[in-house]
Design an enzyme around this catalytic site. Structure first.
Site, PDB file in Angstrom:
ATOM      1  CB  SER A 187      -0.981   0.074   1.260  1.00  0.00           C
ATOM      2  OG  SER A 187      -1.895  -0.736   1.024  1.00  0.00           O
TER       3      SER A 187
ATOM      4  CE1 TYR B  84      -5.055   2.004   3.911  1.00  0.00           C
ATOM      5  CE2 TYR B  84      -5.962  -0.073   3.034  1.00  0.00           C
ATOM      6  CZ  TYR B  84      -4.884   0.953   2.988  1.00  0.00           C
ATOM      7  OH  TYR B  84      -3.713   1.040   2.143  1.00  0.00           O
ATOM      8  CB  SER B  85     -11.936   1.083   0.966  1.00  0.00           C
ATOM      9  OG  SER B  85     -12.305   0.527  -0.248  1.00  0.00           O
ATOM     10  CG  ASN B  86      -6.570  -2.481  -0.248  1.00  0.00           C
ATOM     11  OD1 ASN B  86      -5.755  -1.635  -0.199  1.00  0.00           O
ATOM     12  ND2 ASN B  86      -7.069  -3.174   0.580  1.00  0.00           N
TER      13      ASN B  86
ATOM     14  N   GLY C  49       2.742  -1.001   4.141  1.00  0.00           N
ATOM     15  CA  GLY C  49       2.263  -1.686   3.190  1.00  0.00           C
ATOM     16  C   GLY C  49       2.586  -3.054   3.327  1.00  0.00           C
TER      17      GLY C  49
END
Length: 382
Positions: free
Chosen positions: A93, A199-201, A342
Site C-alpha cells: 500500500s 480503509y478501502s483498497n 504496506g
C-alpha cells in the site's frame, strides 16, 4: 505491529494476523557510520523482529549525517543467504502515496479537481447496492472517506487468497481493475460518503482508473514519467502482471495455517490482485528518496502538498490521521512522521519521513505474519 502506534495497511490481512514461533536472531550487518552513534534503536528493533520470527529485515535511513543501512536474518530460508541492503521488495500500500501524488500533480495542472465526482471521469463505474459515484469525490477516494466497500474484504476473495490451497491455485491469475471494482460493488457501502472513515483498497483502484481517464495513459506510465524517472528511482517499478521481483531481491514468505503451519515461499505471484492499491516494487533507498522529495516540496506545489497533509481522523488510533495517500503518525516521543505502511504476500514494509523531508526511514520484512515495523520507526525517530 503495535496497532496503538501504527497500522500495517495490508492488502491481504489474514496471513498477517498469524503468529510464528520465535527463531534465533542472527547477527545484524550494518553499513555506514553515524558520527553520534545513532540508529541504535533501529538496530535493536530489527534484531528483535528476527528474534520474533521474521525471516529477514532490510532497512535504510537517511538524515543530515548521511545514509545508514542495516540487515538482519536471511533472505532465503533454504540457502541461508542473508538479506541485502539493496533488496527490492513488494511495497504493497505504499503504492498509494505515489498514486495520490500523481492526482495532486494533475490538480496543480488544472486537469482535474479533487472535488470532481468519480462519475465525472468514470460514469457508472461506481454504482450498485447503494454505491453512487455521483456522490463521491476524488478527494474522498484519496482519504478513505468515500464509504466504498473494500474488495479485499469480500468473503470469496479472502477465502481464495488467505488459504494455502487457494493462493497456490490462483497466484498467477490476472484480475483487472474493473473486476476488482465489480467485486466491491456486490456489497453495500460502508457508510454515506464523507460521514466516516474506513480503509478501502477499492478507493485506490478507482483512483488509478481516474488517472488513466484523465491522461490517456496508465497510472503506472504516469508514475514512471512523473516520479520514478525524475527522481532516478532505479529500483522502483510497477510490474502489472509480471510475477517476479527484479534482482537483487530476497525470497518472500507467508504462513497460511497458523504458527505451527508450514512456511510457504510466495515470492512469485501476479500482483494485478493489488493493482494501483498496492502492486509496486521498490527498495529502501528509493522509498527514502521519494518521501524526502515529497515532504521536501520537490514533487508538489505548496498548495497541493498542504492538501495532501490535510488529515482526517481514522479508526486506527488517536495517534494516526490520514491525509491524501499519506499518514500522519504521532510517535510515543511526540515526533510526527509522514508516510505509509504496506503489506502484501510475503512482504511487510513501512516508510516514513519527518515533516521537513530531512530524516527518512524505510524498512521491510520478507515475511507477513509477525514482527513490528512500528518499533523500528520509534527506534529511528525517537
Amino acid at each position: 505491529m503495535g496497532e496503538d502506534m501504527r497500522v500495517r495497511t495490508t492488502l491481504v490481512g489474514a496471513t498477517a494476523l498469524l503468529l510464528t514461533a520465535a527463531l534465533a536472531a542472527p547477527a545484524v550487518a550494518a553499513t555506514g557510520t553515524h558520527p553520534h552513534g545513532g540508529h541504535a534503536g533501529t538496530r535493536k528493533a530489527v534484531e528483535a523482529a528476527v528474534a520474533a520470527g521474521v525471516p529477514g529485515v532490510t532497512a535504510t535511513a537517511k538524515d543530515a549525517h548521511g545514509t545508514w543501512s542495516t540487515t538482519a536474518g536471511v533472505g532465503d530460508l533454504r540457502t541461508g543467504e542473508p538479506r541485502s541492503t539493496a533488496d527490492r521488495y513488494r511495497v504493497g500500500s505504499i503504492t498509494k502515496s505515489f498514486v495520490a501524488t500523481v492526482l495532486l500533480q494533475l490538480e496543480a495542472e488544472g486537469r482535474l479537481s479533487l472535488d470532481d465526482t468519480v462519475d465525472r471521469w468514470l460514469p457508472g463505474v461506481v454504482r450498485g447496492h447503494g454505491h453512487d459515484g455521483r456522490r463521491i469525490t476524488v478527494r474522498q477516494l484519496l482519504n478513505h472517506t468515500s464509504g466504498i466497500y473494500n474488495y479485499t474484504a469480500d468473503k470469496d476473495f479472502d477465502r481464495i487468497y488467505s488459504s494455502r490451497d487457494g493462493f497456490h491455485r490462483h497466484r498467477y491469475d490476472t484480475l483487472t481493475p474493473r473486476r476488482l471494482v465489480e467485486i466491491a460493488m456486490t456489497h453495500k457501502p460502508d457508510f454515506t460518503p464523507g460521514e466516516s472513515w474506513n480503509y478501502s483498497n477499492t478507493n485506490y483502484v478507482v483512483a488509478g482508473m481516474v488517472i488513466e481517464k484523465v491522461t490517456g495513459r496508465t497510472y503506472a506510465a504516469e508514475i514512471t514519467r512523473r516520479i520514478i524517472a525524475p527522481l532516478h528511482l532505479k529500483a522502483t517499478s510497477l510490474p502489472g502482471t509480471k510475477i517476479t521481483v527484479p534482482q537483487p531481491s530476497s525470497r518472500a514468505y507467508s504462513k497460511f495455517s497458523g504458527p505451527k503451519g508450514p512456511t510457504d515461499d510466495v515470492t512469485t505471484f501476479n500482483p494485478s490482485l493489488a493493482a494501483s492499491a498496492g502492486e509496486m516494487i521498490s527498495n529502501s533507498a528509493d522509498l527514502d528518496r521519494f518521501y524526502s522529495a515529497l515532504l521536501g516540496g520537490k514533487l508538489l506545489p505548496a498548495h497541493q502538498l498542504k492538501e495532501m497533509k490535510t488529515t482526517v481522523r481514522t479508526t486506527i488510533s488517536p495517534r494516526v490521521r490520514y491525509g491524501l495517500g499519506l499518514m500522519d503518525t504521532r510517535l510515543g516521543c511526540g515526533v510526527h512522521v509522514w508516510g505509509h505502511g504496506g503489506g502484501i504476500f510475503g512482504s511487510t514494509s513501512e516508510a516514513d519521513v519527518t515533516a521537513d523531508g530531512r530524516h527518512a526511514l524505510a524498512v521491510n520484512f520478507n515475511g507477513d505474519w509477525t514482527g513490528d515495523t512500528a518499533a523500528a520507526v520509534e527506534g529511528e525517530f525517537c
